[in-house]
Write a protein that holds these residues in place. Structure first.
Motif, mmCIF file in Angstrom:
data_model
loop_
_atom_site.group_PDB
_atom_site.id
_atom_site.type_symbol
_atom_site.label_atom_id
_atom_site.label_comp_id
_atom_site.label_asym_id
_atom_site.label_seq_id
_atom_site.Cartn_x
_atom_site.Cartn_y
_atom_site.Cartn_z
ATOM 1 N N TYR A 104 43.184 52.488 38.546
ATOM 2 C CA TYR A 104 41.871 51.967 38.934
ATOM 3 C C TYR A 104 41.027 53.075 39.544
ATOM 4 O O TYR A 104 39.838 53.216 39.238
ATOM 5 N N PRO A 127 36.451 44.129 42.941
ATOM 6 C CA PRO A 127 35.989 44.660 41.650
ATOM 7 C C PRO A 127 34.496 44.997 41.610
ATOM 8 O O PRO A 127 34.047 45.704 40.703
ATOM 9 N N MET A 181 40.070 42.880 36.987
ATOM 10 C CA MET A 181 40.506 42.542 38.341
ATOM 11 C C MET A 181 39.988 41.176 38.796
ATOM 12 O O MET A 181 40.533 40.587 39.744
ATOM 13 N N HIS A 182 38.959 40.671 38.133
ATOM 14 C CA HIS A 182 38.457 39.339 38.493
ATOM 15 C C HIS A 182 39.489 38.257 38.210
ATOM 16 O O HIS A 182 39.387 37.151 38.754
ATOM 17 N N ALA A 240 37.978 47.147 36.164
ATOM 18 C CA ALA A 240 37.093 46.448 37.111
ATOM 19 C C ALA A 240 36.845 45.000 36.689
ATOM 20 O O ALA A 240 37.039 44.079 37.493
ATOM 21 N N VAL A 276 37.800 53.842 37.343
ATOM 22 C CA VAL A 276 36.566 53.278 37.909
ATOM 23 C C VAL A 276 35.827 54.297 38.764
ATOM 24 O O VAL A 276 34.605 54.441 38.662
ATOM 25 N N ALA A 331 42.196 44.310 30.651
ATOM 26 C CA ALA A 331 41.479 45.577 30.827
ATOM 27 C C ALA A 331 41.163 46.220 29.480
ATOM 28 O O ALA A 331 40.068 46.756 29.277
#
Length: 409
Positions: free
Chosen positions: A254, A312, A386-387, A383, A258, A376
């Motif tokens: 991540y 996220p 991750m929700h 990101a 990100v 992903a």
């Protein structure tokens, strides 16, 4: 002549106190058992390079240890409930260490598979009986005691790869290489396991727990299994493990994907998160002894909701780093409370309860990590994926609301 202890002092210092020496020794045993399973991922690249294994074969070997250890654990827990024996603890450590240690001396993947199956069975033999002993020697401070015991497993997660790096790969130090004995360096696991198993066999035999086995406890008035409550607790535990495994698995990636950070920075964030987690595990156990196990589980469940929803959306790596501390509290603090509650809900089958909470829950919860990876790949990054953690946390919070006080508390 010694004066009698006032009633107030008796309340402050209960007769059933936690034996710190014994719980620390059990925690050290937990470390020596779990470092074997966490060493396997670090060992696989060396095995693949030496024997030309492909990814499928590596996955086949990883399955041998982790799946067997998790799936066999409840059955061995039931067996331990019937024929509880303290020597199950050192036997499990010795088998787990032998399973990993022998792989460096084998050249056939099927022989390695059988060796790792033995190691997985060893881990399954260790955990139910060790968790029950931890419950007993914790006295009236079971939250703290089970936290100390579980921290040993966290330590194994850190130590396993380090031992592989030192004993197998070696650490270059200029013109000198520290360690690095090749695949035969896996003998270090056998040696460590033998030393720890010998120490525990000697000490556990001296503890004489025979008068306090589950057979005696289950015969006490009112003792019964609360399967409905244990099912609700399993919902809390599975979602908590799913969140923990998924988040820790992808945390370094991540930071790279990100925030465009280096691999070293991503790994540093994982180390910091793990350190926060270990500290939270200990403080969560102490808080549970004071305010109650259900309350800690509920507080942690509701604390995780806003953090996972916001994480996220954060675009600053500094702010995301600050969120790691409260998130570690939310994910790690309630773990010992869940183990203790599970043992109390199934007071007649504490070995089985420990097998579920320490074995199956970890593996089943870990199945969510591939789901997050698929999301992903499909949704264009970690990101948005991750929700998916937020609804999983909601399920855990709902289950936490329905937890009941154990009848055998």
């Amino acid at each position: 002549m010694a004066l009698p202890m006032p009633p107030r002092m008796i309340t402050l210092f209960p007769r059933i106190a936690m034996n710190y020496r014994k719980i620390l020794l059990l925690s050290l045993g937990h470390l020596s058992c779990d470092l074997n399973s966490h060493a396997l991922p670090a060992l696989l690249p060396y095995l693949a390079a030496a024997h030309g294994f492909d990814y499928q074969t590596c996955g086949f070997l990883a399955f041998a240890y982790s799946a067997v250890a998790s799936l066999v654990q409840p059955g061995l827990g039931l067996l331990a409930d019937r024929i509880a024996r303290g020597w199950f603890i050192p036997l499990g450590i010795l088998m787990a260490a032998t399973g990993i240690g022998a792989t460096g001396f084998l050249s056939n993947e099927y022989a390695m598979f059988l060796s790792l199956v033995v190691g997985g069975i060893g881990a399954a033999v260790f955990h139910p009986e060790a968790a029950r002993y931890a419950n007993i020697v914790s006295g009236d401070r079971k939250g703290v005691g089970l936290s100390i015991f579980s921290v040993g497993g966290n330590g194994g997660m850190l130590m396993g790869p380090v031992i592989v790096m030192l004993a197998v790969g070696g650490v270059p130090m200029g013109d000198f290489t520290l360690g690095g004995f090749g695949l035969h360096g896996t003998a270090a696991f056998c040696l460590l396991g033998l030393v720890m198993a010998s120490l525990l066999f000697w000490r556990v035999s001296a503890w004489d727990m025979a008068a306090r086995t589950p057979k005696v406890l289950s015969g006490s008035a009112g003792a019964s299994n609360e399967w409905g409550s244990f099912g609700i607790l399993s919902g809390c535990l599975l979602t908590r493990m799913g969140l923990t495994v998924a988040f820790t698995t992808y945390l370094p990636l991540y930071w790279q994907g990100v925030f465009h950070a280096s691999a070293a920075t991503g790994n540093l964030m994982l180390v910091l998160f793990s350190v926060f987690g270990v500290a939270s595990n200990l403080t969560g156990g102490a808080a549970a002894d004071r305010w109650g196990f259900r309350r800690i589980i509920r507080w942690a469940s509701f604390l995780s909701l806003p953090i996972l929803a916001v994480f996220p959306l954060v675009t600053s790596p500094w702010l995301a780093g600050l969120l790691l501390a409260p998130l570690a509290i939310a994910l790690f603090a309630p773990f010992s409370s869940m183990v203790v509650l599970g043992q109390r809900y199934l007071s007649k089958n504490m070995g089985f309860a420990s097998g579920i909470t320490l074995g199956v829950a970890v593996s089943v919860g870990g199945m969510f990590a591939p789901v997050l990876g698929w999301a992903a790949d499909a949704w264009g990054g970690l990101a948005p994926a991750m929700h998916l953690l937020t609804p999983l946390a909601v399920i855990g919070a709902v289950c936490a609301c329905f937890l009941r006080e154990p009848k055998n508390a």
